[in-house]
Scaffold this motif. Structure first.
Motif, PDB file in Angstrom:
ATOM      1  N   MET A  87       0.812  -1.254   0.009  1.00 44.53           N
ATOM      2  CA  MET A  87      -0.120   0.202   0.005  1.00 44.53           C
ATOM      3  C   MET A  87       0.915   1.208   0.099  1.00 44.53           C
ATOM      4  SD  MET A  87      -2.968   1.636   0.549  1.00 44.53           S
ATOM      5  CE  MET A  87      -3.492   3.042   1.248  1.00 44.53           C
ATOM      6  N   VAL A  88       0.273   2.507  -0.550  1.00 48.72           N
ATOM      7  CA  VAL A  88       1.340   3.707  -0.404  1.00 48.72           C
ATOM      8  C   VAL A  88       1.442   4.208   1.031  1.00 48.72           C
ATOM      9  CG1 VAL A  88       0.890   4.525  -2.758  1.00 48.72           C
ATOM     10  CG2 VAL A  88      -0.893   4.944  -0.941  1.00 48.72           C
ATOM     11  N   CYS A  89       2.448   4.536   1.244  1.00 52.67           N
ATOM     12  CA  CYS A  89       2.689   5.099   2.851  1.00 52.67           C
ATOM     13  C   CYS A  89       3.705   6.048   2.776  1.00 52.67           C
ATOM     14  CB  CYS A  89       2.784   3.877   3.724  1.00 52.67           C
ATOM     15  SG  CYS A  89       4.174   2.865   3.351  1.00 52.67           S
TER      16      CYS A  89
ATOM     17  N   ILE B  74      -2.491   0.514   7.965  1.00 53.20           N
ATOM     18  CA  ILE B  74      -3.133  -0.380   8.190  1.00 53.20           C
ATOM     19  C   ILE B  74      -2.218  -1.492   8.841  1.00 53.20           C
ATOM     20  CG2 ILE B  74      -4.405  -2.315   7.348  1.00 53.20           C
ATOM     21  CD1 ILE B  74      -5.440  -0.059   5.060  1.00 53.20           C
TER      22      ILE B  74
ATOM     23  N   LEU C 157      -8.193  -1.141  -2.438  1.00 49.95           N
ATOM     24  CA  LEU C 157      -7.975  -1.288  -1.012  1.00 49.95           C
ATOM     25  C   LEU C 157      -8.820  -0.092  -0.144  1.00 49.95           C
ATOM     26  CD1 LEU C 157      -4.655  -1.370   0.863  1.00 49.95           C
ATOM     27  CD2 LEU C 157      -6.236   0.229   1.527  1.00 49.95           C
TER      28      LEU C 157
ATOM     29  N   GLU D 145     -11.913  -0.270   2.459  1.00 49.73           N
ATOM     30  CA  GLU D 145     -11.597   0.514   3.653  1.00 49.73           C
ATOM     31  C   GLU D 145     -12.769   1.560   3.989  1.00 49.73           C
ATOM     32  OE1 GLU D 145      -9.184   0.852   6.559  1.00 49.73           O
ATOM     33  OE2 GLU D 145      -9.592  -1.144   5.508  1.00 49.73           O
TER      34      GLU D 145
END
Lengths: 200, 200
Positions: free
Chosen positions: B63-65, B72, B92, B96
């Motif tokens: 996931m982008v972060c 998450i 995703l 959410e």
């Protein structure tokens, strides 16, 4: 989007401000850019910088250009005694695509919209007056849009330029080529009737 | 657009490459940006730079972060024995938004598409296998799209993970809520029939 990085959220918010791009579309664009090699985002960043650094507006007609004057105003083979007044750069480009118009332009960069706070002072009007007098312009074609604001702007311009000796004209309104009459709105049909020309 | 500056043309070409944005739309965006104060284009340029500099992908779920792991995966209150496999970050985010799923995710960053040259080696598959074994994952929910490529990817994943002891599930297909049956395609209706559940 609470779970995405701030940098993503910020760019999404900025892109969502662009016309025709909502938040969902903006997110789609950003994630697409993230899925591409880094050079793509870098090129985009560079191009936005270049836009500010290299793009100027023509001192005469206010078209976007590289230098002080645009290619059309600098072009010696254009007719210099007729000016077509348009709202936006895109409208100028639309007329250029016709290959039918050989005169010059004047880009207002807007249209009168009192509700949005756009008064005559926000449009490039004084420079139009200056050009008409300086260049002995014979005709000014009012080619603002045919919606309410464009029509109101054309009327305003007609009054604004009334003191000059220039011939004022307005682009024709009527049924577009290929238009099926069934689907043409009543106001346009009325204009088409009013503006009918004798054949043969 | 032969009469516009190179900087305009270049940005238009680059933006037109984005999904859902053609050349006409790209031109509209660029001229809109030019009509705004310079700070807007500068902010956009800065945001594209920030995107490259600050956005990473989670070492676990992709996931982008901001950092090494996403919010998450770092969140202690999420169920760690179930992984929902999705194609893209946007998918995703869609899950959410339901507030119904409390497990973890795994973003493949693509879908099998042999015609476009996307084979299994282009997807984040080995890291999924690693996570399943390392974290004693009990269930993997295959939540790829329900189009041909997504279905094929789900089938491939089922085979890919067959050697593990994990329970594999696939999201339900059927009539969406609020869907008028008249407009639902025959394949979806067939699935809705096949997947019918006994009431009461």
């Amino acid at each position: 989007m609470p779970v995405v990085p701030t940098a993503v959220e910020k760019l999404v918010t900025q892109l969502a401000r662009l016309p025709g791009i909502g938040e969902r579309m903006a997110a789609r664009l950003v994630f697409h850019i993230l899925s591409e090699p880094e050079t793509y985002a870098r090129q985009l960043a560079r191009s936005f910088e270049d836009l500010i650094e290299h793009v100027r507006f023509c001192s005469d007609c206010h078209m976007v250009c590289d230098g002080e004057f645009c290619g059309i105003c600098r072009n010696g083979s254009r007719e210099r005694d007729v000016i077509c007044v348009v709202e936006r750069v895109q409208d100028l480009l639309a007329f250029e695509r016709t290959n039918a118009y050989r005169g010059l332009y004047h880009v207002l960069h807007g249209v009168l919209a009192p509700i949005k706070g756009v008064g005559p002072d926000k449009l490039h009007l004084p420079s139009l007056l200056t050009r008409i007098e300086r260049d002995e312009v014979q005709e000014v074609i009012l080619a603002t849009s045919t919606d309410v604001e464009g029509e109101a702007t054309a009327l305003y311009l007609a009054r604004y330029l009334a003191s000059t000796s220039v011939t004022l004209s307005r682009i024709a309104t009527g049924v577009p080529l290929g238009g099926e009459l069934e689907y043409i709105d009543p106001n346009t049909l009325t204009r088409a009737l009013d503006g009918r020309t004798v054949m043969g």
